[in-house]
Design an enzyme around this catalytic site. Structure first.
Site, mmCIF file in Angstrom:
data_model
loop_
_atom_site.group_PDB
_atom_site.id
_atom_site.type_symbol
_atom_site.label_atom_id
_atom_site.label_comp_id
_atom_site.label_asym_id
_atom_site.label_seq_id
_atom_site.Cartn_x
_atom_site.Cartn_y
_atom_site.Cartn_z
ATOM 1 N N GLY A 273 -18.651 33.816 0.841
ATOM 2 C CA GLY A 273 -19.730 34.820 0.728
ATOM 3 C C GLY A 273 -19.552 35.813 1.802
ATOM 4 N N GLU A 274 -18.915 35.396 3.048
ATOM 5 C CA GLU A 274 -18.994 36.268 4.096
ATOM 6 C C GLU A 274 -17.672 36.897 4.713
ATOM 7 O OE1 GLU A 274 -22.518 34.357 7.043
ATOM 8 O OE2 GLU A 274 -21.138 32.823 6.060
ATOM 9 N N GLY B 163 -23.527 32.865 -7.480
ATOM 10 C CA GLY B 163 -22.934 32.210 -8.305
ATOM 11 C C GLY B 163 -22.775 30.728 -8.001
ATOM 12 N N SER B 164 -23.656 30.187 -7.106
ATOM 13 C CA SER B 164 -23.619 28.891 -6.741
ATOM 14 C C SER B 164 -24.066 28.108 -7.808
ATOM 15 C CB SER B 164 -24.437 28.760 -5.632
ATOM 16 O OG SER B 164 -25.761 28.924 -5.719
#
Length: 757
Positions: free
Chosen positions: A715-716, A491-492
């Site tokens: 994200g991580e 979604g960047s």
């Protein structure tokens, strides 16, 4: 002055639907796999069948005789294009095609080119090779002292500032030996009430993006265009130009939509091969890997972590960590994993005395590199399992033990860098509250026993790295954003458009994001390590501010008084007398950074921000089968201020479920270096029946003051605590401690039987 616009509702903090969603669900999104160009040749790869050996001969005659085969190419042919055909982000250690020696099963040795991919696939089966087999080494700990040496000579790449110190150890398998020393660990151990020591192991796993790797190279007049599924188009351009001895402006790299990456598609994967082939035959060349071939291209590091801690009066006073990273046959970015993740090995705890040794090691397995979490899940698995074991031995509640030792805001992490804008304590307390940790818990009956576990972890952002963005405001007031960050599902594109919208005072939906094309979009180090929101987000904000400042200056030059309600369209029309003109804003961002001291590994500015994540689980164990069922999973993170809460929520679920697969069943299984389960038929990723019955995701209230509108990457973060939380819950349920992943039903069952004698 801000005379230019009436502000719409704030764009940051909106759960804006993803800008590319309609294209994807209607099948109109462009992917390299769908790209066909005139005169294109398809490539199929002949691969090594031995893990370690010198190449005696390669027989391509039968393949060349197949009707429709255009050409068969070996490593010696590649030398005609590139005399020194070796590449890599840390070391120039990986040949375009094998030369002299093969170092793992599945290494590319030769290729067949044909206009029909089925002809190429048939012909490649007819190539044969003879090898003088050498002793292989597969285990990361054995690699330290093994007689088998994978690389006799190492050539540091010197590409990235944080890896310029690399030299490797000649005639050994050590690519990087990272050390950190803080305080006096031996004295802490000597004065302790108790000392605890454990060893934990993780397995090698695969990224399994549903879009396999694919690259297409098109030669031009003294130029080359590469369409590729890559997370790092800027690096690809730089590295291909270096290989060819060309200036960068002769190499163009284009990345459309990406069907997943998770780190697999970073740096150079297929691009060097198709580039050399295209220049060799002067025709477009396309290479698309099968899912099986991806298992031999890149993977996640297997690891062994030895951890020893001293405790006095319920406080951890010292910790010694030894981490061995199985990098496979080629270093890829393993040395960075070793260093950047290695210094977090002591965990999110306030420990004055720390000793860390983190080793990047070559073996004769397929290469390992970046995979979601970048080494952190392997470390958290160990130190949070270790933390629970200490608490249980001391008969202290695991949550209370963590509270007593947690690293709080402003305190220095092991490197000497202060924890700033890092809500570790808030994440822990959020999970504890949501799980009602202090209330009675149903332990189950009969063969079904229930348990619960908790774990938290943290990660430093990769630094120093650079991002550049361009914002173009058009004559009608709409805008385009040019950047080389790759949207691979995270979604960047949408989040970056929201930053532009917030800064310029326009709707996010009126911002068009231009996908990476190195002839058009500016430099970005890579899309990795949850760096994009912070690094590229800051660059985008600066670019939008630059454009806004120019619009304000334009208004002043036109004599408009402050407070005038003029939008960009009106300003352009007033200046040019019609709809015309552009305003271009440029932003570049690189955070401050201080290299670790070579002698101690210490630095007071080792990262621009910290990612924090934790998980709590409630599970049910069938003591008759060893099967583990996740009844409830609670994930909490500090991502600063969420730019798009809905996207953050899906990121948390995706990260946690990916790590769930690595925890419970994913494992690359080997027979003398050959992966025996290199397909989705045998290598199991989580399916709908493996999901927890309940998943709860929460974003704790926090702000990253140096981030764009208070945000940082996420994200991580939800990968960190999953594995140890489940292992801790199994221990809580049935009293057995597993120290090696994956936590399969067989492993659980055997541990229960062993416990019973």
């Amino acid at each position: 002055m801000n005379v230019m616009r009436p502000m719409p509702a704030g764009q940051v903090g909106r759960s804006v639907p993803r800008l590319e969603a309609r294209e994807k669900v209607t099948g109109r999104a462009d992917y390299v796999h769908n790209l066909v160009v005139p005169g294109m040749l398809y490539t199929k790869v002949f691969r090594s069948t031995v893990p370690h050996g010198r190449i005696v001969s390669i027989d391509t005659s039968a393949a060349e005789a197949v009707e429709g085969v255009y050409r068969v190419v070996t490593g010696e042919d590649i030398r005609k294009v590139v005399p020194e055909p070796y590449y890599g982000p840390a070391f120039h250690d990986q040949p375009v095609l094998a030369l002299d020696k093969v170092r793992h099963v599945g290494e590319p040795v030769a290729v067949v080119l044909a206009e029909d991919p089925y002809v190429a696939a048939e012909a490649v089966q007819l190539i044969t090779a003879e090898y003088e087999e050498l002793e292989p080494v597969f285990d990361e700990v054995e690699a330290v002292t093994s007689r088998a040496v994978v690389h006799e000579v190492l050539k540091p790449a010197g590409t990235f500032p944080d890896l310029k110190h690399l030299v490797g150890r000649r005639d050994t398998n050590v690519a990087l030996d990272y050390q950190l020393r803080r305080g006096d660990v031996d004295a802490a151990f000597a004065a302790a009430d108790r000392v605890f020591e454990h060893e934990f192991r993780t397995q090698q796993t695969m990224h399994t993006p549903l879009e396999p790797m694919v690259s297409l190279a098109i030669p031009g007049h003294e130029s080359l265009t590469i369409h590729t599924a890559s997370q790092s188009p800027s690096f690809v351009r730089i590295e291909i130009a270096r290989l060819l001895g060309w200036p960068e402006n002769r190499v163009r790299v284009v990345v459309p939509h990406l069907g997943g990456g998770f780190g697999a598609k970073l740096y150079i994967k297929l691009e060097a091969l198709v580039a050399c082939l295209a220049l060799l035959v002067r025709r477009p060349v396309k290479l698309s890997l099968t899912m099986e071939e991806q298992f031999y291209t890149i993977s996640k590091h297997a690891s062994t972590f030895r951890i020893r801690s001293s405790v006095k009066d319920g406080k951890i006073t010292g910790r010694r960590c030894e981490v061995f990273w199985n990098g496979g046959a080629y270093a890829d970015i393993g040395p960075r994993v070793t260093q950047k993740s290695g210094f977090t090995a002591p965990g999110p705890y306030d420990i004055d005395n720390v000793s860390i040794d983190s080793y990047a090691l070559y073996t004769n397995r397929p290469p390992a590199g970046a995979l979601r979490g970048f080494g952190i899940p392997q470390l958290v698995w160990a130190y949070e399992s270790h933390t629970d074991l200490i608490a249980r031995e001391l008969e202290i509640d695991p949550v209370e033990f963590r509270r007593n030792n947690i690293l709080r805001e402003g305190r220095e992490q092991a490197t000497g860098t202060a924890m700033k804008d890092a809500a570790i304590e808030a994440v822990l307390e959020d999970i504890v509250a949501r799980m009602d940790w202090s209330k009675p818990f149903d332990r189950g009956t009969g063969p079904l026993r229930r348990g619960r576990g908790i774990a938290i972890g943290f990660k430093a952002s990769i630094s120093p790295t650079t991002s550049v963005a361009i914002v173009n405001v058009y004559g009608d007031g709409s805008s385009s954003l040019y950047l080389s960050t790759v949207d691979m599902g995270q979604g960047s594109d949408t989040a970056m458009a929201q930053i532009v919208g917030e800064t310029l005072g326009i709707e996010t939906e009126n911002v068009k994001v231009i996908h990476p094309d190195t002839d058009v979009t500016p430099y970005d180090m890579a899309t990795l390590g949850s760096r994009s929101t912070f690094h590229m987000g800051n660059a985008v904000k600066l670019a939008a501010q630059h454009a806004r400042d120019q619009l304000d200056a334009l208004a002043r030059s036109l004599g408009l008084p402050p407070g005038t309600n003029y939008g960009p369209k009106d300003l352009f029309k007033k200046k040019y007398g019609m709809q015309a003109g552009n305003i271009v804003g440029v932003g570049s961002y690189i955070p401050d950074y201080k290299s670790p001291d070579p002698a101690t590994g210490l630095s007071d500015n080792v990262t621009p921000f910290w990612m924090i994540g934790g998980t709590g689980v409630e599970i049910e164990v069938d003591t008759e089968t060893g099967h583990v069922r996740i009844l409830r999973m609670v994930n909490a993170v500090d991502c600063g201020r969420p730019l798009n809460p809905k996207i953050v929520e899906t990121q948390l679920s995706g990260a946690a479920l990916m790590q769930l697969g690595f925890t419970l069943f994913e494992n690359m299984e080997y027979d003398n270096g050959q992966v025996t389960n290199a397909s989705f038929a045998d290598y199991k990723i989580p399916g709908i029946h493996d999901l927890p019955a309940r998943i709860e995701n929460d974003i704790v209230e926090a702000e990253q003051k140096s981030g764009p509108y208070g945000a940082k990457g996420v994200g991580e973060s939800a990968t960190f605590g999953v594995s140890p939380a489940i292992a801790n819950a199994i221990h809580d349920a049935v009293g057995v401690r597993l120290t090696e992943m994956p936590l399969t039903p067989e492993a659980v069952f055997r541990a229960i039987r062993a416990q019973k004698g």
